[in-house]
Scaffold this motif. Sequence first.
Motif, mmCIF file in Angstrom:
data_model
loop_
_atom_site.group_PDB
_atom_site.id
_atom_site.type_symbol
_atom_site.label_atom_id
_atom_site.label_comp_id
_atom_site.label_asym_id
_atom_site.label_seq_id
_atom_site.Cartn_x
_atom_site.Cartn_y
_atom_site.Cartn_z
ATOM 1 N N THR A 1 21.116 -34.957 -22.103
ATOM 2 C CA THR A 1 22.173 -34.519 -23.008
ATOM 3 C C THR A 1 22.898 -35.723 -23.575
ATOM 4 N N THR A 2 23.238 -35.616 -24.864
ATOM 5 C CA THR A 2 23.987 -36.714 -25.490
ATOM 6 C C THR A 2 25.487 -36.519 -25.324
ATOM 7 N N GLU A 3 25.892 -35.348 -24.819
ATOM 8 C CA GLU A 3 27.319 -35.049 -24.744
ATOM 9 C C GLU A 3 27.894 -35.209 -23.335
ATOM 10 N N GLY A 4 27.017 -35.180 -22.308
ATOM 11 C CA GLY A 4 27.491 -35.372 -20.939
ATOM 12 C C GLY A 4 28.396 -34.261 -20.448
ATOM 13 N N LYS A 5 28.091 -32.995 -20.777
ATOM 14 C CA LYS A 5 28.940 -31.885 -20.340
ATOM 15 C C LYS A 5 28.730 -31.625 -18.845
ATOM 16 N N PRO A 6 29.759 -31.161 -18.139
ATOM 17 C CA PRO A 6 29.611 -30.825 -16.726
ATOM 18 C C PRO A 6 28.771 -29.570 -16.542
ATOM 19 N N LEU A 7 28.157 -29.440 -15.363
ATOM 20 C CA LEU A 7 27.297 -28.303 -15.064
ATOM 21 C C LEU A 7 28.034 -26.981 -15.260
ATOM 22 N N LYS A 8 29.316 -26.932 -14.932
ATOM 23 C CA LYS A 8 30.098 -25.690 -15.030
ATOM 24 C C LYS A 8 30.023 -25.096 -16.441
ATOM 25 N N GLU A 9 30.069 -25.953 -17.460
ATOM 26 C CA GLU A 9 30.029 -25.450 -18.840
ATOM 27 C C GLU A 9 28.692 -24.805 -19.153
ATOM 28 N N TYR A 10 27.609 -25.398 -18.658
ATOM 29 C CA TYR A 10 26.297 -24.818 -18.913
ATOM 30 C C TYR A 10 26.149 -23.479 -18.200
ATOM 31 N N VAL A 11 26.639 -23.407 -16.972
ATOM 32 C CA VAL A 11 26.554 -22.165 -16.208
ATOM 33 C C VAL A 11 27.350 -21.061 -16.904
ATOM 34 N N GLU A 12 28.547 -21.379 -17.360
ATOM 35 C CA GLU A 12 29.379 -20.367 -18.025
ATOM 36 C C GLU A 12 28.760 -19.919 -19.340
ATOM 37 N N ALA A 13 28.188 -20.854 -20.082
ATOM 38 C CA ALA A 13 27.558 -20.490 -21.355
ATOM 39 C C ALA A 13 26.372 -19.569 -21.114
ATOM 40 N N PHE A 14 25.562 -19.883 -20.092
ATOM 41 C CA PHE A 14 24.421 -19.023 -19.785
ATOM 42 C C PHE A 14 24.893 -17.651 -19.317
ATOM 43 N N GLU A 15 25.939 -17.611 -18.480
ATOM 44 C CA GLU A 15 26.455 -16.347 -17.972
ATOM 45 C C GLU A 15 26.956 -15.465 -19.114
ATOM 46 N N ARG A 16 27.650 -16.076 -20.064
ATOM 47 C CA ARG A 16 28.135 -15.314 -21.214
ATOM 48 C C ARG A 16 26.973 -14.751 -22.017
ATOM 49 N N MET A 17 25.953 -15.599 -22.269
ATOM 50 C CA MET A 17 24.791 -15.153 -23.029
ATOM 51 C C MET A 17 24.086 -14.015 -22.317
ATOM 52 N N LEU A 18 23.954 -14.108 -20.992
ATOM 53 C CA LEU A 18 23.253 -13.088 -20.225
ATOM 54 C C LEU A 18 23.977 -11.747 -20.313
ATOM 55 N N ILE A 19 25.299 -11.767 -20.149
ATOM 56 C CA ILE A 19 26.065 -10.514 -20.254
ATOM 57 C C ILE A 19 26.005 -9.970 -21.669
ATOM 58 N N ASP A 20 26.129 -10.841 -22.663
ATOM 59 C CA ASP A 20 26.069 -10.425 -24.069
ATOM 60 C C ASP A 20 24.732 -9.757 -24.378
ATOM 61 N N LEU B 1 32.343 -7.395 -13.415
ATOM 62 C CA LEU B 1 31.863 -7.368 -14.798
ATOM 63 C C LEU B 1 33.032 -7.363 -15.769
ATOM 64 N N ASN B 2 34.059 -6.551 -15.484
ATOM 65 C CA ASN B 2 35.227 -6.492 -16.369
ATOM 66 C C ASN B 2 35.915 -7.853 -16.460
ATOM 67 N N GLU B 3 36.032 -8.531 -15.322
ATOM 68 C CA GLU B 3 36.689 -9.837 -15.307
ATOM 69 C C GLU B 3 35.900 -10.863 -16.135
ATOM 70 N N LYS B 4 34.585 -10.842 -15.990
ATOM 71 C CA LYS B 4 33.767 -11.806 -16.729
ATOM 72 C C LYS B 4 33.768 -11.497 -18.224
ATOM 73 N N MET B 5 33.752 -10.229 -18.595
ATOM 74 C CA MET B 5 33.805 -9.880 -20.017
ATOM 75 C C MET B 5 35.130 -10.319 -20.622
ATOM 76 N N ALA B 6 36.225 -10.131 -19.874
ATOM 77 C CA ALA B 6 37.533 -10.580 -20.361
ATOM 78 C C ALA B 6 37.558 -12.102 -20.487
ATOM 79 N N LYS B 7 36.969 -12.794 -19.512
ATOM 80 C CA LYS B 7 36.938 -14.256 -19.522
ATOM 81 C C LYS B 7 36.212 -14.793 -20.746
ATOM 82 N N TYR B 8 35.101 -14.118 -21.121
ATOM 83 C CA TYR B 8 34.274 -14.624 -22.221
ATOM 84 C C TYR B 8 34.581 -13.940 -23.563
ATOM 85 N N GLY B 9 35.613 -13.111 -23.595
ATOM 86 C CA GLY B 9 36.013 -12.484 -24.850
ATOM 87 C C GLY B 9 35.036 -11.440 -25.353
#
Length: 444
Positions: free
Chosen positions: A385-404, A428-436
């Motif tokens: 990665t050229t941006e050096g993002k922490p693992l947490k961001e990738y996990v959250e992005a994948f989790e949002r995509m999976l629920i979506d 599920l409700n908490e994660k949906m609220a978290k990811y808008g």
Amino acid sequence: MAQAMKIAIVDDEQDMRQSISQWLSLSGFETETFPSAEDALKVIGQDYPGVIISDIKMPGIDGMGFLKKLMSLDSSLPVIMITGHGDVPMAVEAMRVGAFDFLEKPFNPDQLTNLAKKATHKRRLAMDARALRRELSDGSTIMKKLIGASPVMSRLREDILDIGQSDGHVLIEGETGTGKTLVAHALHAVGAKAGKKFVVATCAGQEEDDLTRRLFGPMEDGGPQPLVEEARGGTLVLEDIEALPMGLQARLLTWMNDQGTPAETRVVAICNLQEQGKTCEDCLRPDLFYRLAAMKITLPPLRQRGEDILMLFTGFADQFADEYGCAAPTVSAQEAAQLLQAPWPGNIRQLINIAERAVLQSRRGTGTISSLLMSDHDEVQPVMTTEGKPLKEYVEAFERMLIDNTMRRHKGSIVGVMDELCLPRRTLNEKMAKYGLQRSDYLN
């Protein structure tokens, strides 16, 4: 879905009409016939979805008169003229008026078929471009194309709305494939000039004399207007402004200054130098640069847009899956991380290509998204990665995509999503609220 192209055959001789129609129908074309120009003009209008084949010698309105009426309705309408022996000079005159081509009797049917293919292809391109222009004249429609929940995209949409309302000239910078021309369309569509001309010209790949004539004239008699005249009162977009020769930069600046304040015609300049380690300022006269850059928009590269990458990928993959009549590929956690970490030198254009190829692979039951990313970045491992993002961001992005994706697949059924993802309702409700994510967005 693209509208089917037609071929209108206009000839006062019934046998000729029928023979041409039969041959073209056997070649896969949809035809309709008319015994006179008068009858044809009752049906053929500005947005006629096809091409015209017309005889030159006809009673009433002859072929030349018919051609002139068609050109006044729609100058982009391809018209193929059929001529008899000795009518070639008239056919040459028809070409000058605007005919697509002509055939002299007796003609080879295969030649007619080839001409019909070329003409329908040209017509389809013109109709598609016209539909796009109409779509892009709607500010609300085009703003929906600038999708993304990342902060950089939110700021971009706000900048477009703010700058679009002003009269000043604009400089748009960004890497290849980030959507600079789309942003230029958006600026025009949300501003006061939305109903006026929107003219795009490229400054690259042309001789200086040719570019000078195209921009400022003089043009040959009967030729198109210079672009500064064609765009008068609207928006003139200059792509690849960094390639504009110095002499023309001075002339452009003079023309811009002569318009006064507010400018009658807005200039939107597009620069493509960021990925080459240069800036637009390096290639433009200082006075022209500062005149353009008083209002500047810099488009973010895809690699800086975080989970927008997954949102865009799944959206494009769904579109291609509908187009090819198959299921969209399933994105694994590893592939989601690789999509997020890829350097994306081609930006959104490259992402679209990857999404289409992923759908085609999935339809054949072969290949992976990882292999596509590897083939596009032979010199770079996709886990880099050229941006050096922490693992947490990738996990959250994948989790949002999976629920979506799961919510869309179950059309908003909470029970279905809970069962598939093995999640209790509260989690599920908490994660949906978290990811808008809102259930109402998934209901048909």
